[in-house]
Design a protein around this motif. Structure first.
Motif, mmCIF file in Angstrom:
data_model
loop_
_atom_site.group_PDB
_atom_site.id
_atom_site.type_symbol
_atom_site.label_atom_id
_atom_site.label_comp_id
_atom_site.label_asym_id
_atom_site.label_seq_id
_atom_site.Cartn_x
_atom_site.Cartn_y
_atom_site.Cartn_z
ATOM 1 N N ILE A 141 24.063 43.847 30.540
ATOM 2 C CA ILE A 141 23.100 43.550 29.430
ATOM 3 C C ILE A 141 22.009 42.874 30.140
ATOM 4 N N GLY A 142 20.779 43.572 30.143
ATOM 5 C CA GLY A 142 19.699 42.960 30.868
ATOM 6 C C GLY A 142 20.023 42.736 32.179
ATOM 7 N N ASN A 143 20.007 41.439 33.064
ATOM 8 C CA ASN A 143 20.296 41.418 34.403
ATOM 9 C C ASN A 143 21.735 40.746 34.650
ATOM 10 N N ASP A 144 22.573 40.739 33.285
ATOM 11 C CA ASP A 144 24.026 40.061 33.538
ATOM 12 C C ASP A 144 25.005 41.500 33.344
ATOM 13 N N ILE A 145 25.820 41.279 34.481
ATOM 14 C CA ILE A 145 27.029 42.277 34.332
ATOM 15 C C ILE A 145 28.328 41.517 34.253
ATOM 16 N N LYS A 146 29.162 41.909 33.388
ATOM 17 C CA LYS A 146 30.479 41.495 33.196
ATOM 18 C C LYS A 146 31.417 42.436 33.642
ATOM 19 N N ILE A 147 32.322 41.995 34.557
ATOM 20 C CA ILE A 147 33.206 43.063 35.027
ATOM 21 C C ILE A 147 34.766 42.702 34.551
ATOM 22 N N SER A 148 35.608 43.516 34.043
ATOM 23 C CA SER A 148 36.776 43.128 33.524
ATOM 24 C C SER A 148 37.896 42.837 34.860
ATOM 25 N N GLY A 149 38.960 42.181 34.655
ATOM 26 C CA GLY A 149 39.888 42.045 35.671
ATOM 27 C C GLY A 149 40.213 43.263 36.407
ATOM 28 N N ALA A 150 40.054 43.100 37.853
ATOM 29 C CA ALA A 150 40.565 44.254 38.517
ATOM 30 C C ALA A 150 41.940 44.068 39.107
ATOM 31 N N VAL A 151 42.666 44.972 38.949
ATOM 32 C CA VAL A 151 44.392 44.771 39.555
ATOM 33 C C VAL A 151 44.492 46.052 40.375
ATOM 34 N N SER A 152 45.902 45.945 41.360
ATOM 35 C CA SER A 152 45.674 46.919 42.002
ATOM 36 C C SER A 152 46.725 48.303 41.462
ATOM 37 N N MET A 153 45.710 49.205 40.949
ATOM 38 C CA MET A 153 46.343 50.333 40.710
ATOM 39 C C MET A 153 45.819 51.683 41.127
ATOM 40 N N ASP A 154 46.448 52.695 40.895
ATOM 41 C CA ASP A 154 45.766 54.062 41.312
ATOM 42 C C ASP A 154 45.215 54.732 39.926
ATOM 43 N N ASP A 155 44.515 55.592 40.184
ATOM 44 C CA ASP A 155 43.789 56.376 38.984
ATOM 45 C C ASP A 155 44.468 56.683 37.939
ATOM 46 N N GLU A 156 45.603 56.804 37.905
ATOM 47 C CA GLU A 156 46.469 56.847 36.599
ATOM 48 C C GLU A 156 46.880 55.723 35.881
ATOM 49 N N GLY A 157 46.754 54.836 36.396
ATOM 50 C CA GLY A 157 47.121 53.460 36.077
ATOM 51 C C GLY A 157 48.445 53.045 36.373
ATOM 52 N N ASN A 158 48.812 53.436 37.546
ATOM 53 C CA ASN A 158 50.308 52.852 38.061
ATOM 54 C C ASN A 158 49.898 51.691 39.156
ATOM 55 N N PRO A 159 50.768 50.999 38.995
ATOM 56 C CA PRO A 159 50.461 49.862 39.992
ATOM 57 C C PRO A 159 50.951 50.453 41.373
ATOM 58 N N THR A 160 50.078 49.481 42.329
ATOM 59 C CA THR A 160 50.189 50.042 43.598
ATOM 60 C C THR A 160 50.430 48.599 44.598
ATOM 61 N N ALA A 161 50.929 48.852 45.783
ATOM 62 C CA ALA A 161 51.141 47.704 46.797
ATOM 63 C C ALA A 161 52.040 46.767 45.986
ATOM 64 N N ILE A 162 53.068 47.409 45.400
ATOM 65 C CA ILE A 162 54.133 46.456 44.662
ATOM 66 C C ILE A 162 54.877 45.540 45.734
ATOM 67 N N GLY A 163 54.925 44.257 45.196
ATOM 68 C CA GLY A 163 55.648 43.299 46.220
ATOM 69 C C GLY A 163 54.477 42.748 47.425
ATOM 70 N N ASP A 164 53.240 43.434 47.615
ATOM 71 C CA ASP A 164 52.519 43.013 48.958
ATOM 72 C C ASP A 164 51.248 42.365 48.138
ATOM 73 N N PHE A 165 51.417 41.004 48.028
ATOM 74 C CA PHE A 165 50.214 40.251 47.648
ATOM 75 C C PHE A 165 48.831 40.453 48.308
ATOM 76 N N ALA A 166 48.882 40.563 49.555
ATOM 77 C CA ALA A 166 47.800 40.699 50.347
ATOM 78 C C ALA A 166 47.107 42.054 50.236
ATOM 79 N N GLN A 167 47.583 42.953 50.156
ATOM 80 C CA GLN A 167 47.282 44.308 49.831
ATOM 81 C C GLN A 167 46.802 44.479 48.291
ATOM 82 N N GLN A 168 47.506 43.808 47.367
ATOM 83 C CA GLN A 168 46.927 44.238 46.077
ATOM 84 C C GLN A 168 45.581 43.308 46.208
ATOM 85 N N MET A 169 45.579 42.075 46.530
ATOM 86 C CA MET A 169 44.241 41.489 46.696
ATOM 87 C C MET A 169 43.101 42.506 47.287
ATOM 88 N N ARG A 170 43.426 43.071 48.481
ATOM 89 C CA ARG A 170 42.335 43.880 48.967
ATOM 90 C C ARG A 170 41.875 45.020 48.026
#
Length: 170
Positions: free
Chosen positions: A65-94
């Motif tokens: 909206i205007g010059n502001d962008i709000k981005i919802s929380g990103a999580v570690s998931m694939d294009d179908e919405g399944n969790p990825t890098a289960i149990g690997d915190f560093a990879q989930q963060m990346r």
């Protein structure tokens, strides 16, 4: 002659009054046009990173909206919405930062444009052990924000979620 002078004064007064009314109306119309332009610029622009997943869960990944962008929380998931890098915190963060980067690029932004970063994690100790990775993300300065330890995220396999607010001057 006296009547003619009075008539002339009245006519002059009416012409001045008419001119002022015209100027005021013209200014009001210009202001109205400016308001319409501002309203048009501030119309929300929505973006979906994974349209099917977002529709299923009922959210949009980003809105500008205007010059502001709000981005919802990103999580570690694939294009179908399944969790990825289960149990690997560093990879989930990346993975979170990779998704956020894709959204920023959509809007012609980088992490340098981020003004707020909120991090939600189910394991604060693991986050603190991996927080140094943020030095690769934020090269100029760190944004404001909060780091919050939570009991759970949307799915039990998610260990971290990162949301952003961006300001992009035009």
């Amino acid at each position: 002659m006296k009547k003619l002078k009075n008539y002339s004064k009245k006519l002059t007064f009416l012409m001045v009054l008419f001119s002022l009314t015209f100027v005021v109306q013209s200014c009001k119309q210009n202001e109205k046009q400016k308001e319409e332009i501002i309203i048009e610029k501030e119309k929300p622009e929505y973006f979906s990173l994974r349209p099917e997943v977002e529709k299923a869960y009922g959210y949009s990944h980003a809105v500008k909206i205007g010059n502001d962008i709000k981005i919802s929380g990103a999580v570690s998931m694939d294009d179908e919405g399944n969790p990825t890098a289960i149990g690997d915190f560093a990879q989930q963060m990346r993975n979170c930062y990779a998704d956020l980067d894709a959204i920023l690029k959509h809007y012609g932004c980088t992490f340098d444009d981020v003004v707020v970063e909120n991090i939600f994690t189910t394991n604060m100790q693991l986050f603190l052990e991996n927080a140094e990775y943020r030095n690769y993300i934020y090269k100029k300065q760190f944004p404001t924000g909060s780091w919050l330890g939570v009991n759970e995220l949307a799915l039990p396999s998610f260990m971290i979620e990162i949301e952003l607010e961006v300001y992009k001057p035009e």
